[in-house]
Structure formats: C-alpha cells, structure tokens
Design a protein around this motif. Structure first.
Motif, PDB file in Angstrom:
ATOM      1  N   ASN A  41      90.868  86.577  66.250  1.00  0.00           N
ATOM      2  CA  ASN A  41      89.860  86.654  65.199  1.00  0.00           C
ATOM      3  C   ASN A  41      88.761  85.624  65.440  1.00  0.00           C
ATOM      4  OD1 ASN A  41      88.968  87.826  62.806  1.00  0.00           O
ATOM      5  ND2 ASN A  41      89.634  86.005  61.676  1.00  0.00           N
ATOM      6  N   ALA A  42      89.168  84.422  65.872  1.00  0.00           N
ATOM      7  CA  ALA A  42      88.194  83.375  66.141  1.00  0.00           C
ATOM      8  C   ALA A  42      87.269  83.785  67.276  1.00  0.00           C
ATOM      9  CB  ALA A  42      88.927  82.072  66.491  1.00  0.00           C
TER      10      ALA A  42
ATOM     11  N   ILE C  13      89.129  77.724  57.130  1.00  0.00           N
ATOM     12  CA  ILE C  13      89.866  76.689  57.862  1.00  0.00           C
ATOM     13  C   ILE C  13      91.071  76.226  57.044  1.00  0.00           C
ATOM     14  CG2 ILE C  13      89.704  74.326  58.706  1.00  0.00           C
ATOM     15  CD1 ILE C  13      86.739  75.042  59.375  1.00  0.00           C
ATOM     16  N   ALA C  14      90.838  76.015  55.777  1.00  0.00           N
ATOM     17  CA  ALA C  14      91.947  75.546  54.939  1.00  0.00           C
ATOM     18  C   ALA C  14      93.059  76.580  54.909  1.00  0.00           C
ATOM     19  CB  ALA C  14      91.434  75.264  53.535  1.00  0.00           C
ATOM     20  N   ALA C  15      92.696  77.874  54.739  1.00  0.00           N
ATOM     21  CA  ALA C  15      93.717  78.923  54.675  1.00  0.00           C
ATOM     22  C   ALA C  15      94.466  79.011  55.998  1.00  0.00           C
ATOM     23  CB  ALA C  15      93.056  80.261  54.343  1.00  0.00           C
ATOM     24  N   THR C  16      93.761  78.838  57.094  1.00  0.00           N
ATOM     25  CA  THR C  16      94.427  78.927  58.399  1.00  0.00           C
ATOM     26  C   THR C  16      95.400  77.779  58.589  1.00  0.00           C
ATOM     27  OG1 THR C  16      92.397  79.913  59.211  1.00  0.00           O
ATOM     28  CG2 THR C  16      93.995  79.226  60.848  1.00  0.00           C
ATOM     29  N   ILE C  17      94.995  76.579  58.131  1.00  0.00           N
ATOM     30  CA  ILE C  17      95.938  75.450  58.223  1.00  0.00           C
ATOM     31  C   ILE C  17      97.199  75.777  57.439  1.00  0.00           C
ATOM     32  CG2 ILE C  17      96.305  73.054  57.523  1.00  0.00           C
ATOM     33  CD1 ILE C  17      93.336  72.575  58.186  1.00  0.00           C
ATOM     34  N   MET C  18      97.009  76.376  56.258  1.00  0.00           N
ATOM     35  CA  MET C  18      98.178  76.750  55.470  1.00  0.00           C
ATOM     36  C   MET C  18      99.039  77.773  56.221  1.00  0.00           C
ATOM     37  SD  MET C  18      97.932  74.931  52.856  1.00  0.00           S
ATOM     38  CE  MET C  18      98.919  75.521  51.478  1.00  0.00           C
ATOM     39  N   VAL C  19      98.374  78.705  56.924  1.00  0.00           N
ATOM     40  CA  VAL C  19      99.130  79.748  57.650  1.00  0.00           C
ATOM     41  C   VAL C  19     100.093  79.105  58.636  1.00  0.00           C
ATOM     42  CG1 VAL C  19      98.958  81.607  59.336  1.00  0.00           C
ATOM     43  CG2 VAL C  19      97.395  81.537  57.407  1.00  0.00           C
ATOM     44  N   ILE C  20      99.587  78.159  59.414  1.00  0.00           N
ATOM     45  CA  ILE C  20     100.449  77.664  60.491  1.00  0.00           C
ATOM     46  C   ILE C  20     101.420  76.603  60.018  1.00  0.00           C
ATOM     47  CG2 ILE C  20      98.765  78.230  62.298  1.00  0.00           C
ATOM     48  CD1 ILE C  20      98.085  75.246  62.338  1.00  0.00           C
ATOM     49  N   VAL C  34      93.897  85.649  53.115  1.00  0.00           N
ATOM     50  CA  VAL C  34      92.795  84.833  52.588  1.00  0.00           C
ATOM     51  C   VAL C  34      91.866  84.412  53.711  1.00  0.00           C
ATOM     52  CG1 VAL C  34      92.235  82.700  51.394  1.00  0.00           C
ATOM     53  CG2 VAL C  34      94.220  84.036  50.679  1.00  0.00           C
ATOM     54  N   SER C  35      92.469  83.965  54.786  1.00  0.00           N
ATOM     55  CA  SER C  35      91.666  83.514  55.930  1.00  0.00           C
ATOM     56  C   SER C  35      90.770  84.634  56.439  1.00  0.00           C
ATOM     57  CB  SER C  35      92.612  83.016  57.024  1.00  0.00           C
ATOM     58  OG  SER C  35      91.916  82.861  58.225  1.00  0.00           O
ATOM     59  N   PHE C  36      91.335  85.827  56.585  1.00  0.00           N
ATOM     60  CA  PHE C  36      90.552  86.963  57.100  1.00  0.00           C
ATOM     61  C   PHE C  36      89.419  87.315  56.149  1.00  0.00           C
ATOM     62  CE2 PHE C  36      94.252  88.732  59.781  1.00  0.00           C
ATOM     63  CZ  PHE C  36      93.854  87.939  60.820  1.00  0.00           C
ATOM     64  N   MET C  37      89.697  87.241  54.882  1.00  0.00           N
ATOM     65  CA  MET C  37      88.648  87.570  53.913  1.00  0.00           C
ATOM     66  C   MET C  37      87.525  86.553  53.997  1.00  0.00           C
ATOM     67  SD  MET C  37      90.741  88.880  50.630  1.00  0.00           S
ATOM     68  CE  MET C  37      90.942  90.622  50.365  1.00  0.00           C
ATOM     69  N   ALA C  38      87.874  85.277  54.193  1.00  0.00           N
ATOM     70  CA  ALA C  38      86.851  84.249  54.322  1.00  0.00           C
ATOM     71  C   ALA C  38      86.005  84.496  55.567  1.00  0.00           C
ATOM     72  CB  ALA C  38      87.515  82.869  54.402  1.00  0.00           C
ATOM     73  N   VAL C  39      86.673  84.900  56.650  1.00  0.00           N
ATOM     74  CA  VAL C  39      85.924  85.195  57.871  1.00  0.00           C
ATOM     75  C   VAL C  39      84.988  86.382  57.635  1.00  0.00           C
ATOM     76  CG1 VAL C  39      86.148  85.961  60.262  1.00  0.00           C
ATOM     77  CG2 VAL C  39      87.654  84.200  59.390  1.00  0.00           C
ATOM     78  N   ALA C  40      85.475  87.367  56.823  1.00  0.00           N
ATOM     79  CA  ALA C  40      84.615  88.504  56.505  1.00  0.00           C
ATOM     80  C   ALA C  40      83.369  88.042  55.771  1.00  0.00           C
ATOM     81  CB  ALA C  40      85.390  89.523  55.664  1.00  0.00           C
ATOM     82  N   MET C  41      83.537  87.034  54.907  1.00  0.00           N
ATOM     83  CA  MET C  41      82.386  86.476  54.207  1.00  0.00           C
ATOM     84  C   MET C  41      81.412  85.832  55.193  1.00  0.00           C
ATOM     85  SD  MET C  41      82.287  87.214  51.184  1.00  0.00           S
ATOM     86  CE  MET C  41      80.901  86.192  50.737  1.00  0.00           C
ATOM     87  N   ILE C  42      81.975  85.151  56.200  1.00  0.00           N
ATOM     88  CA  ILE C  42      81.100  84.551  57.227  1.00  0.00           C
ATOM     89  C   ILE C  42      80.297  85.645  57.908  1.00  0.00           C
ATOM     90  CG2 ILE C  42      81.050  83.228  59.362  1.00  0.00           C
ATOM     91  CD1 ILE C  42      83.569  81.829  58.465  1.00  0.00           C
ATOM     92  N   ILE C  57      89.304  95.853  56.189  1.00  0.00           N
ATOM     93  CA  ILE C  57      90.122  97.070  56.214  1.00  0.00           C
ATOM     94  C   ILE C  57      91.223  96.963  57.270  1.00  0.00           C
ATOM     95  CG2 ILE C  57      90.094  99.548  56.671  1.00  0.00           C
ATOM     96  CD1 ILE C  57      87.300  99.628  55.548  1.00  0.00           C
ATOM     97  N   LEU C  58      90.816  96.574  58.450  1.00  0.00           N
ATOM     98  CA  LEU C  58      91.779  96.624  59.551  1.00  0.00           C
ATOM     99  C   LEU C  58      92.651  95.381  59.609  1.00  0.00           C
ATOM    100  CD1 LEU C  58      89.904  98.355  62.464  1.00  0.00           C
ATOM    101  CD2 LEU C  58      91.917  99.139  61.248  1.00  0.00           C
ATOM    102  N   TYR C  59      92.018  94.197  59.658  1.00  0.00           N
ATOM    103  CA  TYR C  59      92.827  92.984  59.777  1.00  0.00           C
ATOM    104  C   TYR C  59      93.621  92.740  58.505  1.00  0.00           C
ATOM    105  CZ  TYR C  59      91.708  90.746  64.224  1.00  0.00           C
ATOM    106  OH  TYR C  59      91.634  90.423  65.538  1.00  0.00           O
ATOM    107  N   ALA C  60      92.850  92.510  57.440  1.00  0.00           N
ATOM    108  CA  ALA C  60      93.525  92.142  56.194  1.00  0.00           C
ATOM    109  C   ALA C  60      94.311  93.311  55.633  1.00  0.00           C
ATOM    110  CB  ALA C  60      92.498  91.651  55.187  1.00  0.00           C
ATOM    111  N   GLY C  61      93.892  94.524  55.955  1.00  0.00           N
ATOM    112  CA  GLY C  61      94.608  95.686  55.472  1.00  0.00           C
ATOM    113  C   GLY C  61      95.737  96.089  56.399  1.00  0.00           C
ATOM    114  N   ALA C  62      95.368  96.779  57.470  1.00  0.00           N
ATOM    115  CA  ALA C  62      96.374  97.446  58.303  1.00  0.00           C
ATOM    116  C   ALA C  62      97.313  96.467  58.994  1.00  0.00           C
ATOM    117  CB  ALA C  62      95.670  98.326  59.322  1.00  0.00           C
ATOM    118  N   ILE C  63      96.758  95.497  59.723  1.00  0.00           N
ATOM    119  CA  ILE C  63      97.601  94.656  60.576  1.00  0.00           C
ATOM    120  C   ILE C  63      98.538  93.799  59.729  1.00  0.00           C
ATOM    121  CG2 ILE C  63      97.512  92.742  62.203  1.00  0.00           C
ATOM    122  CD1 ILE C  63      95.032  94.020  63.391  1.00  0.00           C
TER     123      ILE C  63
END
Lengths: 109, 629, 199
Positions: A41-42, C13-20, C34-42, C57-63
């Motif tokens: 994604n990045a 970034i914050a959501a990704t830190i939480m992910v890992i 959350v992270s993917f949605m934030a990236v969508a906003m970017i 649709i694809l990342y936050a949805g399907a995958i």
C-alpha cells in the motif's frame, strides 16, 4: 493549490518501514501477510504521489496493478496459511524451516 | 610419381589404424598379413620410386608432395609436406625394406604371443613415424615423427609389461631420450628465432648468408641439435638407456634399436649439415663424442654375457663411428656406414632372437655353445653378420664402410691422428668381442637343449639380410682399388663432398693397418676363447682384471654415476619435502572453500525473518552508497 | 487541502503502528481498515478520487474481509493473543526496528536532499486513468487478468482439504505396491487386473 510531494513520499516511506518492522518482528504468518499488505500500500501511495506531481495518470495505473497483485498474493497466501495450519498445527514461521541447509545431517550419515 | 610419396607412410598408418581398432577380433593370420603386408607394400613403392629417382633425377634432386596445411600463423607456417631427396631415399629404403623383412620375421617370432595385434600395431605406427621423420619437409613435422618413434620405442620396450624390469627399462629409455628431445626443441626454437622459418630447404639456402661461420648463435643451435641426436642415438653421455632397451622383443631391438630409430641422430646431423658446417666447435664436438662413445661402448661390449646386451653396446659403438664420420666432415661415409650397419645389425639381432627362442629364452652366451652344426642356417647367417660387424677385409660390407671412416678420421678436413687412433682401437675391440661372441655361442659343448627350430618365415629374412651384409659394400669401393662409388654419388646430390687435408699419408697404408688390426682382434679372440683358455682362467684369478671386467660389465659405471649425481639428490629433495610445500597451496584452496561453506551454510537456516534482515541490510548498504558515494 | 493531508497522514501512521503491535489478529485487521481509509483520504487530497474509491472497495473491503474470514476459520482467539504476547519481546523486536529506522533515516535524508519544493496540484479524473489503462497499458491489463486467474486457481488448489500430503510419485509407488500385494492372492486377480491407477 500548493502541494509538497516530499511530504507525501515521507509518509509513504514511514508506512513502508512500519510494514517492514511488522514483517521482521512478528512470528505469526497472518501478521506477516498483513505487514506485506501495508508495504504494498505504501508503494502504491508513492506511485500515486509521483503521478500527481507530474500530472500524469500512469501513477494511478500502476496503483491498480499493485492492487491486482496484492489481491492475488493475499488469496494464495491465505490458502497457504490454512494449509500450513492444517499440517503443522502452528502459524510460527520459525517452526517452518524445512528449506534450511542440512549439511551436518547429511555428513553425519 | 609425386602422388605415390604419401602412400609410403600412409600404408603403415592404415595398418596401425586397422590393427589398433579391430585387431582384437581378427585371427592371427590376417593380423600378420596386414602388419607385414602394409610395410612390404611400402617397401615395393619405395623401390619403384627409387628406380625412377636413379634413372631420371627430378628437378631440384627431390620429389615433393604437399598434403595439407598443418598450422598457419602470421609469420609461421608448417605443412604436412613430404620430400624425397637422395638422403631420404637411403633412409626410406632401409626403413621399409629392412622393416618389411623384420615384420615378416616377426610374424613367426611372435606367433605364440597373446598381444599379437598390439605388437604389429605398434610396429606399424613406428614405421609410419620413422618415415614421417625422414620424409618431413619442415622441422616441425620432423619433430612429430621424432616424438612418434620415441613413443613407439617406449611402447615396444615395455611390450611385455607384466615384468616390472621391462617397464622400468621403457621408462628409462623414455626419460633419457626426453633430455635430448628437449634440447633439440630448444635448438629448433632458436633456429626459428634466427631464420624465421623451419622449412628445411629454406634453412639450407638462408643459413650460410645469415650466420657468421663460428658465431656463437649458430654454435648453440648446432650443439642443441647435436644433443637431440645424442639422446636418440644413445651417444655418450645419454647412452645408458639402449642396453636396457633390450628388454623388448628381438625384432623390436633389430628394427628400432639397431637399424632405424637410433640412427635418427645421424639423419638429423646429416640433414642439418649446413648448420653444422658453419660451426667448427659443433663439428669437433660431434667427432669427439663419436670417438669416445665408440671406445667406451666397445669396451663395455667385451665384458657382457647377455647376447643382446653385447649387440646393444656394439650398436652404440657403431653409431659412434657414424658420428665420428659426420664430425670429421665425411658425410657420405657416415651415411654409408648407416646403410651397411642397418643390414648386418638387424641380421645379428634377428639371428640372436632365433637362438634365444630356440634355447627357451636363454640370454646368457655362456649357457649356449655348440650350435654350429645343430642350427646351420642361423650359424652361417650369424657368421655373415659378425664378419660385417668385425669388418673382415674385402668379403664383408662392414669393411668397406668402416675402412672409409677410419681413413677419413685421419685425413678428412676435420680429422686428426688422435681420432684415428681411438677409431682403430675401437676396430680392434670390435673384432675381438665379435669373435668372442661367435666362438662362445656356436663352438664348444652344447649346454642348453634346443627346443623349437626357427621356421621358414624366420630363416628367409635372415638369409636375405646375410647376403646383403656381404654384398651391400660392393657399391662403394675404396678409391685406390676400384673406381666405383655409386653410393657417395647418390648421397652427394644432397650432402657436400668430403674434403681432404693436404699431405695425408697414402690410403693403402690405412687399409693395411685396418685389415691387420681386425685380423689381430679376431686372432686374440680365437686364442683367448678357443685355443688357450687357460690365460683367461689366470685373468679371472687376478683381482685387478676382475674389477676391470666388472667395470666394463657395468658399462663404465654410468648408471651408478647418474644414480649418485641425479637420482639420489632428487630422492633427498623429495624426502625433505615430504609434506609437499606446493600441495599446501592446493589444499589451502580446498580447505578455505570448505570453511566458507560451513560459515555460510549457517546463514541458510530456513528462517524467513533472517532472510528479510539480509535483504534489509543490503538495501541499507545500497542507499548508503547513494548518500556517501 | 494541507490540513486534510497532514491529518489523514497522522491517522494512517498511528493506525499502522497499532496494526503491527496488536496481539489479537482481529484487532490488527480492524486498525488496518482504519489505516487504509486514511490512505484513501490522502489519495483524495492528492486529487486522485478513483484510486481512493478503489482503495476502500478493494483493500478495506475485499482483502480485509478475506483475512477476517481466515482468522475466523482458524479460530485465532485469545489463545493466539497470549502466544503473541510471549513472542513479542523487546529482544525480538529491538534489533530489526533499529535497522528499519536506519533505513527510514536514509530514505528521508535522500528525499530531502533531492527536494524540489512545492509543486502545483493537478487533478486527474477517472476518465484519464481509464484512457491510459485501456490505451497504452492494455497488454499489462491482460497480463493482470492472467495473474488474477492464476491466483484463483492456485488458491483453490492449495486450499483443497487433503488428508495426506504425499508427492504423486510416492503415491503411485504406494498404490503399485498395494496392487502387487493384492495380485499375490489368486481370487482377487480378476478384480485388480483392469484397475489402473488414477492420480
């Protein structure tokens, strides 16, 4: 509207390195897969930013290809995870070391 | 005519190929047919070409045939080119004609041998190589033949390889001739550096213009070529291999170690006579080596008890005469002695082989005896050969050739009385040991029962060679008796004429002295070994004579000398270098790779995270290069 | 625009830190959404609405849904969380994290060194993307189709539930020995003869 490409790329780099940290620190295969998704994604974010910087659609096209690749990777990867769980009863990558060098074992024969 | 030339070496080569590829499955009669037939056919072609050559000499006094290009670089080319001039004709005639007789003899001699096909394949390869040697148009092709005959000599000396001593003898012959061959190769390199060509006719025409007479470069070349000849022709100090080479079958000794291969050195010097003439030092060295060798080998022959070793030492001695003749500038005399020697020495070896086989492989002459009436054919033919070896006046071929050499040793351009004195002493010794051999083997009491008598295939070549041993000398008479010099007329189409000194004594004196010395030697042998053997018993009692006899028996102790000077220091070196220093390097490479493998196999531990860390470090490194590079 | 970008970046970034750093897989996956949605906003702030929508649709949805299904199938509950806790010790994550930070430092240094400052913002709509995609990239689109097909077939094949995992050569051997053993009995001969091995 003003726009700073460096800032976007730095965000992409931070996300990428976070994904990398995830791959390196987690032992669970599910988490590793998730981290790989973050890294992909990045990379897509960097592509889109570059496309926006030059005003070309190619960056977004590349993001689409990355998306397709991520989808197929995840489907195959999850199938492998299920199979691994079924056969080895574990998701710890440190346990899955069948491909290591077995020189000592052969020389002892 | 030119097209026939290639057939001469090609026929034995074809024989070799057939026998070596399919010989295992062929019956002995067909093997004998191919082996002897190919050489006989080559002999017939040679005689045909020789007749043409004598009747209508070709332009340039040589037939040539270019087969194909062998190698070609910017300023060097060597072809498979054959050349037949007068000198080559003499050698090719001997090789094919005597070779054919020996092959026919061998068909019967080797009939019980298991490796019949291997024997004839090696012999055919030898004949082919020897023909290449003498027919080569350039020195590179000649070197090919030169090494080929060395290889065949090695193969045939060690023919009965189950006996370790035979293998040792083959190795010895190979090693010692290698010394001479290496010297010769260096000589060829020098020659090429000086003249830029190795083509023999070009060397003949360019050398006199390029070299100053007596200059150091031409002297070195001539001396190195001489060293090559010394190795192949078993001249001092490289003579020690030939007596041991008698480990091979008798026909091999007759063909390779008496008639043809050992005279390759004589051929080389005669072929390169222009180079040698430019260097008085090399000429003197050739003459001196010949003189010393003929004396040393003659003395050794007096003390031997093995019939073939006697003949081997006499071969060394006779080749010494040829070298002496070449060294004093009597080119045609040297080649003439080669011509007669090939007949009578091949005859002696073949007859000795017949005797040895009939007496159940007995080699010691003192366990023979009394064969005169029981093996008359062998006796009479052996007598003809021995007469030629001893150079009995007028009735033997050896007399005509050796008498010439003795005369020229004093009176030719480079001759001097000292050389003559050594040569005449050698003649006395030769007559003595030949008489000793004849009397001990054929007279007296029979000591060993005769087994199988030689058949027709063996006796007919003996008889032909015996006739030739007597009549071959008649084509070249001493100048003061009959004006007939067919042989020197022939070879002087290629070789220079023999020049005489001013104010030499008349020739008749030398002939009388030589005849008297020969008869004296024969008489001495007759007295010591037949009439009055008690003198010999007295000598055997005295320790001085006994130690002298042992000294001669060991061939003047050359083997012990080389053992002390070369072999023992080498063994010493190998002992102190037991844990080979140079091996450490090779072992080090192996050990290093093994250690590296052990270290790096640690990194292949199957851990995914470990691999990712490796990739990460690589990326950091590459980006670091970007930053600081 | 800028405020939107920095805000969504911080969230990503914050959501990704939480992910890992999560112990429970399901929590990590929700943070990933959350992270993917934030990236969508970017993406939206960069003027790329089409990929922003696809991201969701694809990342936050399907995958993510796919992954959640797997987590559910494998029943990775509190037991797994406990195990993750044991695994995620400082001695495990400290070394790799420092190495990754070195890498991040290098990347940021390189980005800032070659910086060109602000650039003008250009809006790229989905029509442009579509023209490019089905114009010059048509071959790549076809190849992507192959890739997805291979992914489907591969996943279906690998995910098949097999009792025993043996290579087909070994299976054949096993079957043939069985046939041999059977053929020694005369009464079974008629039955075994026409039986051919089917993989």
């Amino acid at each position: 509207m003003p726009f700073n490409p460096q800032a976007v790329l730095i965000v992409a780099a931070i996300l990428f390195v976070l994904g990398l940290v995830g791959v390196l620190t987690r032992k669970n295969i599910i988490f590793i897969l998730v981290s790989v998704e973050i890294m992909l994604n990045a990379a897509g974010l960097a592509f889109v930013a570059a496309g926006a910087r030059w005003g070309q659609p190619d960056g977004q096209v590349m993001f689409l290809f990355i998306l397709a690749m991520a989808a197929s990777e995840v489907s195959v990867g999850l199938a492998l995870v299920m199979q691994t769980h079924r056969q080895h009863k574990t998701l710890d990558v440190q346990e899955l070391r069948e491909l290591r060098d077995k020189t000592e074992e052969y020389s002892s024969i | 005519m030119n097209n026939l030339l290639a057939l001469i070496p090609a026929l034995p080569l074809a024989g070799f190929l057939i026998l070596s590829l399919t010989g295992r499955h062929l019956p002995k009669s067909i093997i004998a047919g191919i082996g002897a037939g190919s050489v006989s056919a080559a002999a017939l072609i040679t005689i045909f070409i020789g007749m043409q050559f004598l009747q209508s000499p070709p332009t340039g006094n040589a037939y040539t045939q270019t087969l194909w290009q062998w190698m070609q670089t910017e300023n060097f080319s060597a072809g498979i080119d054959l050349r037949m001039d007068a000198l080559t004709l003499v050698f090719v005639f001997i090789i094919t004609f005597v070779g054919a007789l020996i092959h026919i003899y061998s068909t019967a001699f080797m009939r019980h041998d298991r490796d019949y096909a291997r024997f004839f394949a090696s012999m055919n390869l030898f004949v082919c190589s020897m023909l290449l040697l003498v027919m080569a148009d350039n020195l590179v092709l000649m070197y090919l033949g030169w090494e080929g005959v060395g290889l065949c000599s090695f193969l045939l000396i060690g023919f009965w390889y189950e006996t370790p001593a035979n293998v040792a003898a083959a190795n010895k012959a190979f090693y010692i001739t290698r010394i001479g061959d290496t010297a010769m190769a260096i000589g060829l390199f020098l020659l090429f550096r000086e003249l830029g060509t190795l083509n023999i006719p070009e060397i003949m025409t360019q050398a006199p213009a390029h070299f100053q007479p007596g200059a150091s470069n031409v002297t070195w070349i001539a001396l190195l070529l001489l060293a090559g000849g010394m190795g192949k022709s078993a001249q001092l100090p490289l003579q020690t291999w030939l007596p041991d080479a008698m480990a091979g079958p008798s026909p091999v000794s007759a063909l390779i170690h008496a008639a043809t291969m050992v005279t390759a050195g004589v051929y080389l010097i005669a072929r390169m006579h222009v180079v040698f003439q430019l260097s008085p030092v090399a000429m003197a060295a050739t003459a001196a080596i010949g003189a010393i060798t003929l004396f040393v080998a003659g003395c050794s022959a007096m003390a031997q008890t093995d019939i073939k070793r006697i003949l081997a030492y006499s071969t060394i001695s006779q080749i010494g005469y040829m070298f002496l003749a070449l060294g004093v500038g009597a080119w045609s005399a040297g080649i003439f002695h080669f011509f007669t020697h090939a007949f009578f020495k091949a005859l002696l070896f073949l007859a000795a082989g017949a005797v040895i086989e009939s007496l159940h492989h007995e080699h010691n002459i003192f366990r023979m005896g009394g064969l005169k009436d029981r093996m008359p054919v062998v006796f009479w033919t052996f007598l003809a050969g021995a007469a030629a070896l001893a150079a009995l006046p007028l009735i033997s071929a050896g007399f005509y050739s050796k008498d010439q050499i003795l005369w020229y040793a004093w009176s030719a351009q480079n001759g001097n009385p000292m050389l003559w004195l050594v040569a005449i002493a050698g003649a006395l010794i030769t007559a003595f040991y030949t008489t000793r051999l004849m009397i001990v083997v054929f007279w007296g009491d029979m000591k060993t029962h005769i087994g199988e008598r030689p058949g027709k295939a063996m006796t007919i070549p003996l008889m032909i060679l015996a006739v030739l041993s007597i009549v071959a000398g008649f084509i070249e008479w001493p100048h003061n008796l009959v004006h007939l010099s067919l042989f020197s007329d022939l070879v002087q189409r290629y070789l220079p004429e023999t020049l005489l000194q001013e104010g030499h004594p008349p020739e008749i004196i030398f002939q009388l002295v030589a005849a008297a010395v020969t008869l004296l030697g024969v008489y001495a042998g007759y007295v010591l070994y037949y009439k009055n053997t008690s003198i010999l018993e007295q000598w055997k009692a005295s320790p001085a004579m006994l130690s002298l006899r042992n000294f001669f028996y060991k061939g003047w102790g050359f083997d012990d000398l080389y053992d002390t000077v070369f072999v023992r220091p080498f063994y010493f070196l190998t002992r102190i270098n037991k844990s080979d220093v140079f091996d450490l390097l090779n072992k080090g490479i192996a050990t290093t790779s093994q250690r590296l493998n052990e270290w790096f196999s640690f990194s292949q531990n199957g851990s995914l995270r470990w691999y990712v860390v490796g990739v990460l470090i690589g990326i950091i490194f590459v980006l670091g290069l970007q930053i600081w590079g | 625009m800028n405020v939107l970008f920095y805000l969504s970046s911080a969230i990503a970034i914050a959501a990704t830190i939480m992910v890992i750093t999560r112990y429970k897989p399901i929590h990590a996956l929700l943070y990933l959404v959350v992270s993917f949605m934030a990236v969508a906003m970017i993406f939206l702030s960069l003027g790329a609405p089409f990929v922003a929508v696809l991201e969701i649709i694809l990342y936050a949805g399907a995958i993510i849904v796919l992954m959640i299904f797997v987590v559910m199938m494998l029943n990775l509950g509190s037991e797994t969380a406990q195990q993750e806790k044991e695994w995620l010790l400082p001695k495990v994550w400290l070394g790799p994290s420092i190495l990754s930070l070195v890498l991040l430092g290098e990347i940021i240094y390189l980005l800032l060194r070659s910086g060109t400052g602000n650039a003008s913002f250009i809006f790229i709509d989905s029509k442009k993307v579509a023209l490019s995609l089905y114009g010059e990239y048509i071959i790549a689109v076809e190849l992507t189709g192959f890739l997805l097909m291979a992914g489907i077939v591969g996943a279906a094949h690998i995910g098949k539930h097999k009792k025993k995992h043996l290579h087909r050569f070994l299976q054949e051997e096993e079957v043939s020995t069985k046939i041999e053993v059977r053929s020694t009995k005369p009464e079974d001969e008629k039955q075994t003869k026409p039986v051919a091995y089917k993989p």
